[in-house]
Write a protein that holds these residues in place. Structure first.
Motif, PDB file in Angstrom:
ATOM      1  N   ILE A  81       0.854  -0.940   0.054  1.00  0.00           N
ATOM      2  CA  ILE A  81       0.300   0.113  -0.224  1.00  0.00           C
ATOM      3  C   ILE A  81       1.123   0.797   0.152  1.00  0.00           C
ATOM      4  O   ILE A  81       0.940   2.302  -0.660  1.00  0.00           O
ATOM      5  N   ASN A  82       1.594   1.281   0.627  1.00  0.00           N
ATOM      6  CA  ASN A  82       2.768   2.377   1.283  1.00  0.00           C
ATOM      7  C   ASN A  82       3.667   2.964  -0.012  1.00  0.00           C
ATOM      8  O   ASN A  82       4.615   1.840   0.684  1.00  0.00           O
ATOM      9  N   MET A  83       3.955   3.050  -0.686  1.00  0.00           N
ATOM     10  CA  MET A  83       5.212   2.950  -2.055  1.00  0.00           C
ATOM     11  C   MET A  83       4.533   4.947  -2.121  1.00  0.00           C
ATOM     12  O   MET A  83       4.240   5.403  -2.469  1.00  0.00           O
ATOM     13  N   PRO A  84       6.577   4.905  -2.890  1.00  0.00           N
ATOM     14  CA  PRO A  84       6.526   6.107  -3.408  1.00  0.00           C
ATOM     15  C   PRO A  84       5.873   6.109  -4.647  1.00  0.00           C
ATOM     16  O   PRO A  84       5.266   5.768  -5.367  1.00  0.00           O
ATOM     17  N   LYS A  85       5.478   7.556  -5.274  1.00  0.00           N
ATOM     18  CA  LYS A  85       5.209   7.893  -6.898  1.00  0.00           C
ATOM     19  C   LYS A  85       3.426   8.128  -6.511  1.00  0.00           C
ATOM     20  O   LYS A  85       2.727   7.968  -6.520  1.00  0.00           O
ATOM     21  N   VAL A  86       3.254   5.672  -7.012  1.00  0.00           N
ATOM     22  CA  VAL A  86       1.820   5.670  -6.787  1.00  0.00           C
ATOM     23  C   VAL A  86       1.352   4.832  -5.620  1.00  0.00           C
ATOM     24  O   VAL A  86       2.178   3.844  -6.004  1.00  0.00           O
ATOM     25  N   ASN A  87       0.948   5.054  -4.946  1.00  0.00           N
ATOM     26  CA  ASN A  87       0.504   4.176  -3.639  1.00  0.00           C
ATOM     27  C   ASN A  87      -0.536   3.216  -4.347  1.00  0.00           C
ATOM     28  O   ASN A  87      -0.781   3.105  -5.560  1.00  0.00           O
ATOM     29  N   GLY A  88      -0.343   2.077  -3.194  1.00  0.00           N
ATOM     30  CA  GLY A  88      -1.261   1.052  -3.945  1.00  0.00           C
ATOM     31  C   GLY A  88      -2.642   1.291  -3.935  1.00  0.00           C
ATOM     32  O   GLY A  88      -3.338   0.705  -4.462  1.00  0.00           O
ATOM     33  N   TYR A  89      -3.768   2.466  -3.185  1.00  0.00           N
ATOM     34  CA  TYR A  89      -4.845   3.049  -3.799  1.00  0.00           C
ATOM     35  C   TYR A  89      -4.741   3.391  -5.399  1.00  0.00           C
ATOM     36  O   TYR A  89      -5.534   2.986  -5.509  1.00  0.00           O
ATOM     37  N   GLU A  90      -4.516   4.224  -5.680  1.00  0.00           N
ATOM     38  CA  GLU A  90      -3.617   4.792  -6.538  1.00  0.00           C
ATOM     39  C   GLU A  90      -3.494   3.345  -7.614  1.00  0.00           C
ATOM     40  O   GLU A  90      -4.321   4.166  -8.441  1.00  0.00           O
ATOM     41  N   PHE A  91      -3.326   2.590  -7.567  1.00  0.00           N
ATOM     42  CA  PHE A  91      -2.787   1.662  -8.489  1.00  0.00           C
ATOM     43  C   PHE A  91      -4.033   1.134  -8.422  1.00  0.00           C
ATOM     44  O   PHE A  91      -4.622   0.908  -9.787  1.00  0.00           O
ATOM     45  N   CYS A  92      -4.643   0.461  -8.118  1.00  0.00           N
ATOM     46  CA  CYS A  92      -5.632  -0.352  -7.896  1.00  0.00           C
ATOM     47  C   CYS A  92      -7.337   0.954  -8.653  1.00  0.00           C
ATOM     48  O   CYS A  92      -7.292   0.535  -9.619  1.00  0.00           O
ATOM     49  N   THR A  93      -7.183   2.257  -8.384  1.00  0.00           N
ATOM     50  CA  THR A  93      -7.915   2.559  -8.821  1.00  0.00           C
ATOM     51  C   THR A  93      -7.723   2.875 -10.268  1.00  0.00           C
ATOM     52  O   THR A  93      -8.933   2.484 -11.428  1.00  0.00           O
ATOM     53  N   ALA A  94      -6.243   3.026 -10.572  1.00  0.00           N
ATOM     54  CA  ALA A  94      -5.608   3.276 -11.633  1.00  0.00           C
ATOM     55  C   ALA A  94      -6.132   1.968 -12.773  1.00  0.00           C
ATOM     56  O   ALA A  94      -6.618   2.176 -13.723  1.00  0.00           O
ATOM     57  N   VAL A  95      -5.872   0.874 -12.251  1.00  0.00           N
ATOM     58  CA  VAL A  95      -5.980  -1.031 -13.280  1.00  0.00           C
ATOM     59  C   VAL A  95      -7.677  -0.895 -13.438  1.00  0.00           C
ATOM     60  O   VAL A  95      -8.057  -1.282 -14.645  1.00  0.00           O
ATOM     61  N   ARG A  96      -8.524  -0.601 -12.002  1.00  0.00           N
ATOM     62  CA  ARG A  96      -9.911  -0.960 -12.466  1.00  0.00           C
ATOM     63  C   ARG A  96     -10.578  -0.364 -14.066  1.00  0.00           C
ATOM     64  O   ARG A  96     -11.900  -0.885 -13.866  1.00  0.00           O
ATOM     65  N   LYS A  97     -10.002   1.086 -14.242  1.00  0.00           N
ATOM     66  CA  LYS A  97     -10.944   1.710 -14.405  1.00  0.00           C
ATOM     67  C   LYS A  97     -10.334   0.981 -16.284  1.00  0.00           C
ATOM     68  O   LYS A  97     -10.565   1.693 -17.184  1.00  0.00           O
ATOM     69  N   GLN A  98      -9.459   0.397 -16.624  1.00  0.00           N
ATOM     70  CA  GLN A  98      -9.055  -0.633 -17.957  1.00  0.00           C
ATOM     71  C   GLN A  98      -9.440  -1.717 -17.562  1.00  0.00           C
ATOM     72  O   GLN A  98      -9.357  -2.941 -16.764  1.00  0.00           O
ATOM     73  N   GLU A  99     -10.678  -1.827 -18.861  1.00  0.00           N
ATOM     74  CA  GLU A  99     -10.906  -3.257 -19.569  1.00  0.00           C
ATOM     75  C   GLU A  99      -9.967  -4.389 -18.836  1.00  0.00           C
ATOM     76  O   GLU A  99     -10.749  -5.363 -18.459  1.00  0.00           O
TER      77      GLU A  99
END
Lengths: 385, 99
Positions: A63-81
């Motif tokens: 979850i806690n990572m630099p640049k793109v954290n775990g939440y942001e990673f999840c949100t970004a990938v779920r938008k793509q088919e």
């Protein structure tokens, strides 16, 4: 659908984790368990690049990572088919309920505490990988089935006369001919025939096998083969139905049968010879109104020793013979969507005395009344003298 | 479709309600099973059945087959409206006792 171990252990696992020591540890645990396709990136941004380049079978995400954290990673990938259903196993140290909820709302599939319990990690990983593989197998199976049904549908359509053949027949015999065919699923259990027997006579028929879908369609192919393996022009309608009944009785299990109306129209004398095996009553529309051909008969294949009689009717110039399958009148929802005998007769009476217009009226009324869904095959055939 | 049954000795009456279609095949299997329990006369009451499709007719033929094997008789009563018409068009009175 059992997943075998070799498939499972070849699964592509992506670890997105900024803590190098933990990533090495996770990799060791997975490799010791037998997994052999593991890669690692150091932050969410690199994680996004990696999943875009090649979709892994599962992501183990910090979850806690630099640049793109775990939440942001999840949100970004779920938008793509292509990434919508990729399993994401989130691992994190001390996490409160709010953060856990946030992880799931962002699109995490599952959660595991740090420090990781090896057995729990492997158990959760396997569950998600197996689900993922089963979903993929199902999607693959479904698309293959759809392709095959589409091919079967086009093969079944080839059993029906082409518009060109119908036009030629109408011209040759000076008849009006209109047809409508809508199977309930991709393929169906209905068939209609309009075929010349000689220079004067035309055979017309509507057949409906019990049920619809693949089994009913296979029976349609059987029947079609039967009809073309004998010289049907030599047989009266009663003889033909008796012959098919004997054949189908041997082929069909109890409980399956076909309803069929078969008639021979003499285009010169306008006599109609016909035989009936439990089909919906055909209608004769004339200048005087419309009436049913009220003949009964056991459906084909029901009893071995059933004989079918040939009956005769005299038609007049411009009379229309209307054949239809029960998909026109019956709907599973029942109630007002069901078309009663009287209502059907009235519709036919009211329609213009033209085969094409009559069918168009009946078809549009069917969809207005019962909606766009087609729970049973709909077949219509109108021949005008 | 729903059904209820009433048994007296070797006679059993099954009252069916609603629409009798392809989706009722599992339920109708239970009714067919009754024939295997030593029943000699099975009465199917259709007075509350409003609709039957060709799969429903097919299931009745299956029941008749089982009845013949079990040396039992099936009597169908109370058919009206659409159901009566379907029995008539398919000439089910040639196969079943219809009252």
């Amino acid at each position: 659908m059992p997943i075998n171990d070799s498939q499972l252990f070849q699964a592509a696992i992506l670890i997105v984790e900024d803590d190098e020591a933990n990533a090495v540890y996770l990799t060791e645990v997975l490799e010791q368990a037998g997994f052999c396709n593991i890669s690692h990136v150091k932050d969410g941004e690199a994680g996004l690049s990696a999943v875009h380049a090649s979709v892994p079978d599962i992501v183990i995400l910090d979850i806690n990572m630099p640049k793109v954290n775990g939440y942001e990673f999840c949100t970004a990938v779920r938008k793509q088919e292509p990434l919508k259903h990729m399993p994401i196993l989130v691992q994190s140290g001390a996490i409160d309920d709010n953060k856990l909820t946030k992880a799931f709302l962002s699109g995490a599939t599952d959660f595991i505490h740090k420090p990781v319990n090896n057995e729990e990690l492997l158990a959760r990983l396997c569950v998600h990988l197996e689900n993922q593989m089963m979903m993929r197998e199902l999607a693959h199976f479904r698309s293959r089935l759809e392709r095959e049904l589409e091919q079967a549908r086009s093969t079944q359509e080839s059993l029906l006369p082409t518009q060109h053949a119908l036009d030629a027949l109408a011209k040759q015999f000076n008849l009006g001919v209109a047809t409508y065919f809508q199977p309930s699923s991709e393929i169906g259990g209905d068939l209609y025939l309009v075929m010349p027997l000689d220079d004067v006579r035309v055979a017309v028929s509507v057949v409906d096998f019990t049920g619809h879908g693949i089994n009913a369609a296979l029976n349609i192919f059987r029947l079609h083969t039967m009809l073309y393996s004998i010289n049907i022009s030599e047989h009266s309608p009663g003889e033909l139905l008796s012959y098919i009944n004997g054949k189908l009785h041997k082929l069909l299990p109890t409980g399956q049968f076909a309803t069929m109306f078969y008639a021979i129209l003499n285009s010169h004398t306008r006599t109609l010879d016909y035989a009936m095996a439990g089909a919906p009553a055909p209608i004769i529309k004339s200048k005087r109104g419309a009436k049913f051909i009220d003949e009964t008969g056991l459906p084909l294949g029901t009893r071995e020793a059933t004989g079918y009689d040939t009956h005769r009717l005299q038609l007049k110039k411009e009379d229309i013979l209307l054949l239809y399958s029960d998909g026109l009148t019956e709907t599973p929802s029942g109630g007002s969507a069901y078309l009663s005998d009287n209502a059907l007769l009235k519709q036919v009476e009211k329609a213009a005395a033209n085969a094409d217009v009559l069918l168009k009226d009946l078809v549009s009324n069917r969809y207005e009344r019962a909606g766009d869904a087609v729970p049973d095959d709909i077949t219509l055939l109108a021949v005008q003298c | 479709m729903e059904y209820s049954k009433q048994q007296e000795g070797t006679n059993c009456t099954v009252t069916m309600r609603g629409r009798f279609t392809f989706s009722d095949r599992n339920m109708f299997d239970q009714i067919i099973q009754i024939l295997a329990s030593g029943i000699k006369q099975l009465t199917l009451d259709f007075s509350e059945v409003e609709f039957i499709d060709s799969a429903g007719l097919g299931m009745l033929l299956l029941a008749q087959d089982e009845a013949e094997k079990a040396n039992a008789t099936i009597i169908m009563t109370g058919a009206k409206g659409h159901v009566e018409k379907m029995f008539k068009v398919s000439r089910f009175d040639d196969i079943f006792v219809i009252q």
